[in-house]
Scaffold this motif. Structure first.
Motif, mmCIF file in Angstrom:
data_model
loop_
_atom_site.group_PDB
_atom_site.id
_atom_site.type_symbol
_atom_site.label_atom_id
_atom_site.label_comp_id
_atom_site.label_asym_id
_atom_site.label_seq_id
_atom_site.Cartn_x
_atom_site.Cartn_y
_atom_site.Cartn_z
ATOM 1 N N THR A 268 0.862 -1.178 0.000
ATOM 2 C CA THR A 268 0.000 0.000 0.000
ATOM 3 C C THR A 268 0.896 1.225 0.000
ATOM 4 N N ILE A 269 0.651 2.122 -0.924
ATOM 5 C CA ILE A 269 1.488 3.318 -1.027
ATOM 6 C C ILE A 269 0.627 4.557 -0.782
ATOM 7 N N GLU A 270 1.023 5.310 0.206
ATOM 8 C CA GLU A 270 0.372 6.595 0.428
ATOM 9 C C GLU A 270 1.041 7.617 -0.477
ATOM 10 N N SER A 271 0.238 8.384 -1.146
ATOM 11 C CA SER A 271 0.808 9.354 -2.089
ATOM 12 C C SER A 271 0.196 10.727 -1.883
ATOM 13 N N SER A 272 0.932 11.718 -2.304
ATOM 14 C CA SER A 272 0.459 13.092 -2.197
ATOM 15 C C SER A 272 0.646 13.771 -3.539
ATOM 16 N N VAL A 273 -0.429 14.316 -4.071
ATOM 17 C CA VAL A 273 -0.352 15.022 -5.338
ATOM 18 C C VAL A 273 -0.214 16.513 -5.050
ATOM 19 N N ILE A 274 0.709 17.167 -5.727
ATOM 20 C CA ILE A 274 0.887 18.599 -5.550
ATOM 21 C C ILE A 274 0.621 19.313 -6.868
ATOM 22 N N LYS A 275 0.052 20.495 -6.759
ATOM 23 C CA LYS A 275 -0.216 21.295 -7.947
ATOM 24 C C LYS A 275 -0.228 22.767 -7.567
ATOM 25 N N SER A 276 -0.063 23.577 -8.551
ATOM 26 C CA SER A 276 -0.088 25.015 -8.334
ATOM 27 C C SER A 276 -1.512 25.477 -8.087
ATOM 28 N N THR A 277 -1.700 26.404 -7.142
ATOM 29 C CA THR A 277 -3.011 26.991 -6.900
ATOM 30 C C THR A 277 -3.295 28.048 -7.964
ATOM 31 N N ALA A 278 -4.499 28.572 -7.960
ATOM 32 C CA ALA A 278 -4.829 29.661 -8.891
ATOM 33 C C ALA A 278 -3.926 30.867 -8.627
ATOM 34 N N PHE A 279 -3.680 31.143 -7.351
ATOM 35 C CA PHE A 279 -2.792 32.259 -7.006
ATOM 36 C C PHE A 279 -1.359 31.937 -7.421
ATOM 37 N N GLY A 280 -0.956 30.665 -7.270
ATOM 38 C CA GLY A 280 0.372 30.254 -7.700
ATOM 39 C C GLY A 280 0.561 30.418 -9.194
ATOM 40 N N ASP A 281 -0.483 30.048 -9.961
ATOM 41 C CA ASP A 281 -0.421 30.237 -11.416
ATOM 42 C C ASP A 281 -0.317 31.718 -11.771
ATOM 43 N N PHE A 282 -1.062 32.536 -11.041
ATOM 44 C CA PHE A 282 -1.045 33.986 -11.243
ATOM 45 C C PHE A 282 0.370 34.523 -11.003
ATOM 46 N N PHE A 283 0.985 34.102 -9.902
ATOM 47 C CA PHE A 283 2.333 34.540 -9.558
ATOM 48 C C PHE A 283 3.349 34.061 -10.590
ATOM 49 N N THR A 284 3.277 32.786 -10.942
ATOM 50 C CA THR A 284 4.245 32.206 -11.868
ATOM 51 C C THR A 284 4.179 32.874 -13.234
ATOM 52 N N LYS A 285 2.974 33.125 -13.710
ATOM 53 C CA LYS A 285 2.802 33.769 -15.015
ATOM 54 C C LYS A 285 3.431 35.158 -15.033
ATOM 55 N N ALA A 286 3.320 35.862 -13.910
ATOM 56 C CA ALA A 286 3.816 37.236 -13.853
ATOM 57 C C ALA A 286 5.313 37.323 -13.593
ATOM 58 N N CYS A 287 5.865 36.353 -12.871
ATOM 59 C CA CYS A 287 7.215 36.538 -12.338
ATOM 60 C C CYS A 287 8.277 35.543 -12.797
ATOM 61 N N ILE A 288 7.868 34.385 -13.309
ATOM 62 C CA ILE A 288 8.867 33.377 -13.673
ATOM 63 C C ILE A 288 8.880 33.203 -15.185
ATOM 64 N N PRO A 289 9.962 33.617 -15.840
ATOM 65 C CA PRO A 289 9.996 33.601 -17.310
ATOM 66 C C PRO A 289 10.233 32.205 -17.869
ATOM 67 N N GLU A 290 9.942 32.046 -19.137
ATOM 68 C CA GLU A 290 10.252 30.799 -19.835
ATOM 69 C C GLU A 290 11.760 30.548 -19.781
ATOM 70 N N GLY A 291 12.124 29.287 -19.602
ATOM 71 C CA GLY A 291 13.538 28.940 -19.558
ATOM 72 C C GLY A 291 14.203 29.230 -18.239
ATOM 73 N N PHE A 292 13.411 29.460 -17.186
ATOM 74 C CA PHE A 292 13.997 29.756 -15.876
ATOM 75 C C PHE A 292 14.949 28.640 -15.463
ATOM 76 N N SER A 293 16.106 29.033 -14.930
ATOM 77 C CA SER A 293 17.133 28.062 -14.560
ATOM 78 C C SER A 293 17.816 28.489 -13.270
ATOM 79 N N ILE A 294 18.334 27.514 -12.532
ATOM 80 C CA ILE A 294 19.112 27.806 -11.328
ATOM 81 C C ILE A 294 20.552 27.338 -11.499
ATOM 82 N N ASP A 295 21.001 27.177 -12.739
ATOM 83 C CA ASP A 295 22.319 26.611 -13.003
ATOM 84 C C ASP A 295 23.439 27.388 -12.325
#
Length: 231
Positions: A199-226
């Motif tokens: 038996t495997i307990e699992s947790s699904v994570i996803k962005s909230t509506a506010f998270g999507d709003f923030f990401t769209k405004a602040c995190i550009p395509e190709g974001f990297s932490i290299d």
């Protein structure tokens, strides 16, 4: 610009700061303007950033020109002070190579673009200041997707379904998720998966509506932490 923004330029030029860096002021119990040597030593621990004020102005000029050049001239408008001022203050203390710099610059792009002003929320400045580069990358990975984090019966953390190898510090993924939840940027839910042997307990994570709003405004395509992660 920095002088007008924070007043730090005046402090950098002040005689007090210069004395704090003067070895001649290091004698026992020497008094300078009513301050003992110990007080000056304490003061100078916190004044190094102010010595970089002139260099910071060069960085600001480069960053702001970059932002302006990425917004069509016909769409440009004066940025709201509720966004521009706190962003510029935050950038003043940003280390070179910190990936979060691009989040601040992306937000500034929204703030001067008449076509995208509705995406620039004043609270986003404070949110960026609370993030690590890894957390910003998690939000980038999650946008428009759902990811699963699996736990086995002994609650050992299994990163099988999340590309944790992209993070600088994958061992902190669980803590990062908890922090992002506290900021209302991601949400999770639990499910139980059963097969013939376990038996495997699992947790699904996803962005909230506010998270999507923030990401769209602040995190550009190709974001990297290299640069940050030295990968």
């Amino acid at each position: 610009m920095v002088d007008d923004l924070t007043g730090l330029g005046k402090l950098a030029d002040s005689q007090l700061v210069k004395l704090a860096y003067n070895d001649a002021a290091s004698g026992p119990l020497k008094q300078v303007g009513g301050m003992t040597t110990d007080a000056l030593k304490t003061f100078r621990l916190f004044t190094a950033p102010f010595q970089l004020a002139a260099l910071a102005q060069d960085r600001f000029a480069r960053w702001l020109d970059q932002v302006r050049s990425q917004v069509p001239e016909e769409s440009q408008t004066e940025a709201s002070s509720s966004i521009a001022a706190p962003v510029l203050r935050a950038l003043f203390f940003m280390d070179d190579g910190n990936p979060l710099t691009v989040l601040f610059l992306e937000l500034l792009k929204r703030a001067i673009d008449k076509e995208r002003l509705n995406e620039a929320h004043p609270s986003f400045v404070g949110i960026i200041e609370q993030l690590t580069p890894d957390e910003a990358l998690i939000l980038y990975i999650l946008r428009g997707k759902t990811r699963w984090l699996y736990y086995n019966q002994s609650n050992d953390f299994d990163l099988t379904e999340f590309p944790a190898n992209q993070l600088a510090y994958p061992e902190h993924l669980e803590a990062y998720i908890l922090h992002l939840k506290s900021l209302n940027l991601v949400s999770d839910g639990e499910e139980v998966i059963m097969d013939d042997t376990s038996t495997i307990e699992s947790s699904v994570i996803k962005s909230t509506a506010f998270g999507d709003f923030f990401t769209k405004a602040c995190i550009p395509e190709g974001f990297s932490i290299d640069v940050y992660s030295n990968k």
